[in-house]
Design a protein around this motif. Structure first.
Motif, PDB file in Angstrom:
ATOM      1  N   GLU A   1     -33.631 -69.319  51.166  1.00 15.05           N
ATOM      2  CA  GLU A   1     -34.464 -68.145  50.942  1.00 15.05           C
ATOM      3  C   GLU A   1     -34.362 -67.256  52.178  1.00 15.05           C
ATOM      4  O   GLU A   1     -34.646 -67.695  53.286  1.00 15.05           O
ATOM      5  CB  GLU A   1     -35.907 -68.576  50.722  1.00 15.05           C
TER       6      GLU A   1
ATOM      7  N   GLN B   1     -32.549 -64.953  47.685  1.00 13.07           N
ATOM      8  CA  GLN B   1     -32.004 -66.244  48.086  1.00 13.07           C
ATOM      9  C   GLN B   1     -30.518 -66.282  47.778  1.00 13.07           C
ATOM     10  O   GLN B   1     -30.008 -65.502  46.984  1.00 13.07           O
ATOM     11  CB  GLN B   1     -32.751 -67.407  47.464  1.00 13.07           C
TER      12      GLN B   1
ATOM     13  N   ALA C   1     -32.223 -67.759  57.130  1.00 11.32           N
ATOM     14  CA  ALA C   1     -32.788 -68.193  55.855  1.00 11.32           C
ATOM     15  C   ALA C   1     -33.397 -69.578  55.959  1.00 11.32           C
ATOM     16  O   ALA C   1     -32.930 -70.434  56.721  1.00 11.32           O
ATOM     17  CB  ALA C   1     -31.701 -68.180  54.783  1.00 11.32           C
TER      18      ALA C   1
END
Length: 154
Positions: free
Chosen positions: A115, A67, A130
């Protein structure tokens, strides 16, 4: 064949916000880079994308990280943009907040914890897709980049 300088000038005609992408490297040190190639992709799930040059010093950190943070800069954070673009040296420590063990810039308009879902090599860049896990939003005005220079909303 398109001239790369002309292409760069043409792309500079598209006004963008300015973000700093940040992550902890494998030694726990915070790394960051100024990025204007950022966009939202999806509301369900909440996905964003950032594009980073494969020559950037943060590329290995992002490849290793699960992340990372994205901070949307305010009109008061031009100096931070310049520091993470390696256009200026920091004369004091950069102020970070930590959200879900991820560094984001203190006082940014938006702080996202993302993430990593996937990464796609595209020419001389890598696009990171992400999922947004956490976000904070503050009042203020953004700093934008247009025509090769910083601009402000009036």
């Amino acid at each position: 064949m398109i001239d790369t300088q002309l292409f760069r000038k043409a792309m500079g005609e598209f006004a963008t916000g300015i973000t700093v992408v940040s992550a902890n490297d494998k030694h726990g040190e915070v790394k960051g880079i100024t990025v204007n190639a950022f966009m939202s992709l999806s509301l369900d799930p909440t996905l964003v994308a950032v594009s980073i040059s494969n020559k950037a010093s943060i590329i290995q950190t992002l490849a290793d990280a699960n992340q990372f943070g994205i901070s949307v800069l305010s009109d008061q954070q031009k100096e931070l943009s310049m520091i993470f673009a390696k256009q200026k040296e920091a004369d004091q420590p950069v102020p970070f907040d930590i959200l879900d063990e991820t560094p984001v810039l203190k006082d940014a308009l938006v702080q996202l914890v993302c993430e990593k879902e996937s990464e796609v090599e595209a020419g001389d860049h890598t696009i990171y897709i992400a999922k947004v896990k956490e976000l904070q939003v503050q009042e203020g005005q953004p700093i934008i980049y247009y025509g090769g220079s910083y601009q402000y909303l009036k």
